[in-house]
Each structure stands twice: as C-alpha cells, then as structure tokens.
Design a protein around this motif. Structure first.
Motif, short mmCIF file in Angstrom:
data_model
loop_
_atom_site.label_atom_id
_atom_site.label_comp_id
_atom_site.label_asym_id
_atom_site.label_seq_id
_atom_site.Cartn_x
_atom_site.Cartn_y
_atom_site.Cartn_z
N ASP A 95 7.26 -15.57 -15.36
CA ASP A 95 6.73 -14.21 -15.35
C ASP A 95 5.21 -14.26 -15.54
OD1 ASP A 95 6.38 -11.52 -15.43
OD2 ASP A 95 7.54 -11.17 -17.27
N TYR A 152 11.84 -9.23 -12.71
CA TYR A 152 10.40 -9.12 -12.47
C TYR A 152 9.98 -9.66 -11.10
CZ TYR A 152 10.23 -14.03 -14.19
OH TYR A 152 10.42 -15.37 -14.38
N GLN A 156 6.56 -8.82 -8.87
CA GLN A 156 5.66 -9.85 -8.36
C GLN A 156 5.43 -9.69 -6.86
OE1 GLN A 156 7.47 -13.58 -9.58
NE2 GLN A 156 6.33 -13.61 -11.51
#
Length: 385
Positions: A95, A152, A156
């Motif tokens: 992340d 996530y 991105q």
C-alpha cells in the motif's frame, strides 16, 4: 528508495514470487501460495511464445521486494481484433502510491514502445486465466480461478489514471436444484419437463480416454459461442492444452457436461469444485509440497464434500445454430441436478459480464438476486513512445 527493474535472473524471479507473500501476509482470506503457477512466465509454452510477448518487472525498497507487474503484448489478440491494446497483469504491490506509480509507469513504457496506444488489465496473462480485480468491500475467501486482492488496488489504479472499462460479477445460488424444484418455479419446471421429454438433446461427461477429442470440441464451441463477446480472440490449441493441464487435477468429471443433438456436440457447461476451500484447509502444513498433496487429497479423496460445499460454474458454451432452442435451459438444469447429486450445496457463477443479457434476463430476473462479488478491468490511453 524505490527502484523498478526488469526481471532477468533467477534472483529476480525469486523476488517476484516473494511479493505475493509480502502483500498477503496479514490477509486472513488469502491462500498461502500463488493462485497461478508462475512457470507460465518463467518457462512459457514454446508454442504460446509465438502468440504472446511479455516483460516482468519487480519493485524493491532497498533490497526488499515490494511490488511487481508484467507488461503483455498478446499478438494473437492484436492480430484478430486490430485493436492497439496492450495488457498488464500479475500485479501485486504494498500500500504505497510511489510503488504503484513506478510499476505502472514501467509497464506502460514497455507497452508503448511496442507501438500500442492503450494499456488494460489486470490480465494474468489473459482473459482465459485471471482477469480484473475485486472491487467490492466484502472480504471473502477467493473463488477458485478468480482474482483476490487488497481493496486499495482500485485506488492505486485510479490515481495513476486507469479508468474502469468493464465490470463483471459472480452470482451465488444455494442449493440451486432445490430452488428450481420449489413452488416459485413450479410453472417453469413443468414447462421444462414437457420440453425436455420431447427433446433430442443428450448429455455425457468428458472422458479420459477421449480427452484430446473432447478438449478440441470444447475449444471449437468456445470460439463459436464467444466470437461476438467483448475481449474475444480465438482460443488456440496450445492455450487450450495449457488450460486443460491446469484444471484437470481438480475437475470433477461428472460436472463436465457435454450436450449433443443427434450425436453432434452443441453445448458445454463446466462445474469446478471450489478447491480453494481445500487449499485453505491444507494451509496449516508448513511445506509447499505437503500443502499440494493435501489439497489434492481433500479434492479427490473419498468424501471431498466434507471440505468443499461449493462449485464454480463457468464456460457456458452453446452453439447458436442448434435446432433445439431449449439446449441452454436443459444444460443449466442438468448441471444443477448433478451438483446436488454430487453432494455440493453452493454454486457460484463467474465471470458474468455486466452486459450479459442471457444471464441477467433468463436467470437473475427470476430470483431477484444481486451480484455476490464484483470485479473490474481498467484501461488508460498511453502517450506515444
């Protein structure tokens, strides 16, 4: 400092594989081992090497591998569709926005240098294997053969400029044959029984002694059925053989359903036991080879349904020229019946494209059911090389 370099050496490939363990170390629903055998990248089928070019990249923070991606040029797809479209796949990253940006920049540069105007993905390495990422918020054990990822990833991709281009779904049915036999479906069941009683459609399963011939029948049905679908390019014989080798160890032959009309194959439907349930059970063993053996035992042992209650149905292939227009309905009901007969209680249909009128119109509208999981494929136009 983050560095992204092409994968070239055995050390690079070891780091590429290590990223999976880093990303999923604390994920309670992830499996301990890669869902896709990386030998298709490290030692690709020589015949498929003529159809697909790729370059793997690994991101490191100092000496620690923290991300990876593969840039892909599917020459067979480009030649068939005429689209200037490259792909990325096998994406995994911590992340960290810098890691994601640098990886996607590297993949985009490679794709652009090959003269392709758009990059789409993830495809690992194509639609025939694993495509897209999970974008719904419900954490679950991944479905066999389908993506699993941190949530996530969508952020991105979107921060880098990728835009969702296609959604697809899975739909879950508990005890589907019992649902069909319920009072709610009484009229449909009566109609089905009248139609099937006078139909000339017959069913058989795939047979090991005629496996090569049956596999070629399925390939031809696939290319006939999906020729007008989004993202289609013909499935080649080498690709089909690779898929067969990958799926054969976990298949239940009773759930490989070939339909014939007057002796001519006209449809195929496949149910894949959800072996991820078995892999989750085998994850308690320390060594990979022990986990592999245990998984196969749980799948093929005397009573596998003690560990697996689910089946993923896929590859609904129907020849549109078949004179018997009831063949699709018959194949579905026969699959539901066999799922119950084999002791499974849960069926999940995937992938279902968001514009699949057949699935939405003929099944889901009658059970008033929403998607159980949502997946998404992204794309972005690239700057000229």
């Amino acid at each position: 400092m983050i560095t992204v370099r092409p994968v070239q050496s055995a050390r690079d490939w070891a780091d590429f594989a290590a990223v999976y363990r880093t990303v999923y170390r604390d994920d309670p629903h992830a499996l301990p081992d890669e869902p896709i055998d990386l030998t298709i990248l490290r030692r690709p089928n020589p015949e498929l090497a003529q159809e697909r070019r790729f370059q793997a990249f690994v991101a490191r923070d100092g000496d620690r591998p923290v991300g990876r991606v593969v840039a892909i040029h599917d020459l067979a797809f480009t030649q068939y569709t005429g689209e200037s479209l490259g792909f990325f796949g096998f994406y995994e990253a911590i992340d960290d926005h810098v890691v994601a940006t640098d990886l996607l920049d590297a993949a985009a540069a490679w794709v652009s240098v090959r003269g392709l105007a758009t990059m789409a993905g993830p495809f690992s390495p194509s639609m025939f294997y694993s495509a897209g990422i999970v974008v719904d918020a419900q954490a679950r054990l991944p479905l066999i053969g389908m993506p699993h990822n941190p949530l996530y990833y969508a952020e991105q991709f979107e921060k880098w400029g990728l835009v969702g281009m296609k959604d697809f779904y899975s739909y879950r049915f508990d005890e589907p044959y019992q649902m069909f036999c319920s009072e709610k479906f009484a009229r449909h069941k009566q109609l089905y029984e009248r139609v099937s009683a006078r139909s000339e459609i017959t069913f058989r399963r795939m047979r090991y002694r005629t496996l090569a011939r049956d596999t070629e029948i399925i390939r031809e049905l696939y290319n006939t059925t999906f020729k007008d679908f989004w993202g289609f390019s013909p499935l080649s014989r080498p690709e089909m053989r690779d898929l067969q080798k990958m799926m054969l160890p976990i298949l239940d032959p009773h759930l490989t359903l070939l339909a014939e009309y007057q002796g001519t194959p006209v449809a195929f439907f496949m149910g894949i036991p959800d072996a991820n349930q078995a892999m989750e059970r085998a994850s308690r063993f320390r060594f990979r080879w022990v986990r592999d053996v245990a998984t196969l035992w749980y799948v093929k042992g005397p009573k596998p349904t003690r560990l697996m209650d689910g089946v993923r149905v896929d590859m609904m292939l129907v020849d549109s020229t078949c004179p018997d227009r009831s063949v699709a309905s018959q194949v579905i009901v026969e699959m539901w019946r066999r799922i119950e007969e084999r002791g499974y209680t849960r069926m999940e249909g995937a992938p279902v494209l968001d514009d699949s009128e057949w699935m939405k119109g003929s099944v889901l509208s009658r059970v008033e059911m929403g998607p159980y999981r949502t997946y998404r494929i992204y794309s972005r136009d690239l700057d000229p090389a």
